[in-house]
Scaffold this motif. Structure first.
Motif, PDB file in Angstrom:
ATOM      1  N   TRP A 121      43.516 -87.119  33.670  1.00 50.68           N
ATOM      2  CA  TRP A 121      43.547 -88.278  34.664  1.00 50.68           C
ATOM      3  C   TRP A 121      44.078 -89.484  33.755  1.00 50.68           C
ATOM      4  CZ3 TRP A 121      41.573 -93.278  33.973  1.00 50.68           C
ATOM      5  CH2 TRP A 121      41.578 -93.766  35.167  1.00 50.68           C
ATOM      6  N   PHE A 122      43.718 -89.829  32.559  1.00 49.39           N
ATOM      7  CA  PHE A 122      44.232 -90.710  31.677  1.00 49.39           C
ATOM      8  C   PHE A 122      45.465 -90.785  31.466  1.00 49.39           C
ATOM      9  CE2 PHE A 122      44.725 -92.230  27.327  1.00 49.39           C
ATOM     10  CZ  PHE A 122      44.445 -93.636  27.445  1.00 49.39           C
ATOM     11  N   TYR A 123      46.065 -89.789  31.284  1.00 49.31           N
ATOM     12  CA  TYR A 123      47.484 -89.634  31.169  1.00 49.31           C
ATOM     13  C   TYR A 123      48.401 -89.925  32.387  1.00 49.31           C
ATOM     14  CZ  TYR A 123      47.944 -88.819  26.021  1.00 49.31           C
ATOM     15  OH  TYR A 123      48.152 -89.356  24.785  1.00 49.31           O
ATOM     16  N   ARG A 124      47.951 -89.249  33.192  1.00 53.64           N
ATOM     17  CA  ARG A 124      48.647 -89.522  34.779  1.00 53.64           C
ATOM     18  C   ARG A 124      48.516 -90.937  35.268  1.00 53.64           C
ATOM     19  NH1 ARG A 124      46.271 -84.166  35.930  1.00 53.64           N
ATOM     20  NH2 ARG A 124      44.618 -85.304  37.299  1.00 53.64           N
ATOM     21  N   GLU A 125      47.280 -91.378  35.320  1.00 53.11           N
ATOM     22  CA  GLU A 125      47.059 -92.626  35.936  1.00 53.11           C
ATOM     23  C   GLU A 125      46.942 -93.976  34.557  1.00 53.11           C
ATOM     24  OE1 GLU A 125      46.604 -92.916  38.983  1.00 53.11           O
ATOM     25  OE2 GLU A 125      46.679 -90.572  39.100  1.00 53.11           O
ATOM     26  N   ARG A 126      46.875 -93.813  33.752  1.00 54.91           N
ATOM     27  CA  ARG A 126      46.819 -94.969  32.928  1.00 54.91           C
ATOM     28  C   ARG A 126      48.141 -95.132  31.863  1.00 54.91           C
ATOM     29  NH1 ARG A 126      41.478 -97.042  31.805  1.00 54.91           N
ATOM     30  NH2 ARG A 126      40.572 -97.347  33.682  1.00 54.91           N
ATOM     31  N   LEU A 139      59.224 -88.708  28.816  1.00 55.42           N
ATOM     32  CA  LEU A 139      58.379 -87.842  29.748  1.00 55.42           C
ATOM     33  C   LEU A 139      58.373 -88.255  31.087  1.00 55.42           C
ATOM     34  CD1 LEU A 139      55.391 -86.984  27.231  1.00 55.42           C
ATOM     35  CD2 LEU A 139      57.525 -85.722  27.486  1.00 55.42           C
ATOM     36  N   GLU A 140      58.106 -87.257  32.020  1.00 55.14           N
ATOM     37  CA  GLU A 140      57.982 -87.497  33.330  1.00 55.14           C
ATOM     38  C   GLU A 140      56.463 -87.012  33.935  1.00 55.14           C
ATOM     39  OE1 GLU A 140      60.599 -84.985  34.991  1.00 55.14           O
ATOM     40  OE2 GLU A 140      62.528 -85.907  34.415  1.00 55.14           O
ATOM     41  N   LEU A 141      56.204 -87.692  35.021  1.00 54.93           N
ATOM     42  CA  LEU A 141      54.755 -87.630  35.510  1.00 54.93           C
ATOM     43  C   LEU A 141      54.401 -85.757  35.561  1.00 54.93           C
ATOM     44  CD1 LEU A 141      52.256 -88.656  36.814  1.00 54.93           C
ATOM     45  CD2 LEU A 141      53.395 -88.382  38.894  1.00 54.93           C
ATOM     46  N   ALA A 142      55.372 -85.210  35.555  1.00 50.02           N
ATOM     47  CA  ALA A 142      54.813 -83.684  35.631  1.00 50.02           C
ATOM     48  C   ALA A 142      54.614 -83.303  34.341  1.00 50.02           C
ATOM     49  CB  ALA A 142      56.140 -82.837  36.222  1.00 50.02           C
ATOM     50  N   ASP A 143      54.941 -84.081  33.095  1.00 51.81           N
ATOM     51  CA  ASP A 143      54.642 -83.532  31.893  1.00 51.81           C
ATOM     52  C   ASP A 143      53.349 -84.145  31.453  1.00 51.81           C
ATOM     53  OD1 ASP A 143      57.347 -82.481  31.067  1.00 51.81           O
ATOM     54  OD2 ASP A 143      57.906 -84.672  31.244  1.00 51.81           O
ATOM     55  N   MET A 144      52.722 -84.981  32.047  1.00 48.98           N
ATOM     56  CA  MET A 144      51.401 -85.604  31.732  1.00 48.98           C
ATOM     57  C   MET A 144      50.295 -84.623  31.276  1.00 48.98           C
ATOM     58  SD  MET A 144      52.072 -88.537  31.307  1.00 48.98           S
ATOM     59  CE  MET A 144      53.895 -88.109  30.943  1.00 48.98           C
TER      60      MET A 144
END
Length: 164
Positions: A58-63, A24-29
């Motif tokens: 936020w949790f998926y993107r940042e953590r 996965l990429e950031l765009a998938d978070m």
């Protein structure tokens, strides 16, 4: 696992589309957070609503994205499963309720098992379906807690898998 995308044979019968697995990429978070919340709330309805959709994203993107390897399982309809793992730990493994029982969770788990020699994870004691899933795939129960140390205050179970 060195490949960034894998396509498996149809799972659960010839009428099912092939399952695609990819890093996965950031765009998938946001999609990963949605899969997590949908599966979590269905499996553990007494804990539903613990976090808002914004908090999950936020949790998926940042953590999760910064600390774990994240892979998704995709069917024709889009993302149906997600796994987040790091050295020695599976932090998250969720499959949408309608997609469970057709191999997506097993395929995601195999990516983590193929990458590491040892994996631990926590699941809630009352989540008997998850416990059975892990036990059937070689994880063994090593401890149970009263839940005092987790955010949900829900008794959990620690499982361990080692390559052997």
């Amino acid at each position: 696992m060195t490949s960034s995308a894998l396509t498996t044979e149809p799972m659960g019968g010839a009428d099912r589309a092939a399952l695609t697995l990819r890093r996965l990429e950031l765009a998938d978070m946001d999609a990963a957070a949605c899969v997590h919340r949908t599966a979590f709330d269905a499996a553990l309805p007494w804990l539903a609503g613990l976090h808002t959709p914004d908090q999950d994203r936020w949790f998926y993107r940042e953590r999760m994205f910064s600390s774990c390897a994240l892979w998704g399982a995709f069917a024709e309809s889009g993302m149906i499963g997600v796994i987040a793992f790091r050295k020695d730990w599976i932090d998250q493994l969720y499959v949408l309720p309608g997609a469970q029982g057709h191999g997506a969770g097993s395929a995601l788990l195999q990516i983590a098992k193929g990458s590491l020699d040892r994996l631990q994870l926590f699941t809630f004691q009352r989540n008997t379906r998850a416990r059975g899933f892990y036990e059937a795939r070689g994880f063994r129960l090593v401890a149970e807690t009263d839940g005092a140390d987790n955010e949900e205050k829900e008794p959990d179970a620690l499982y361990l898998w080692t390559r052997g």
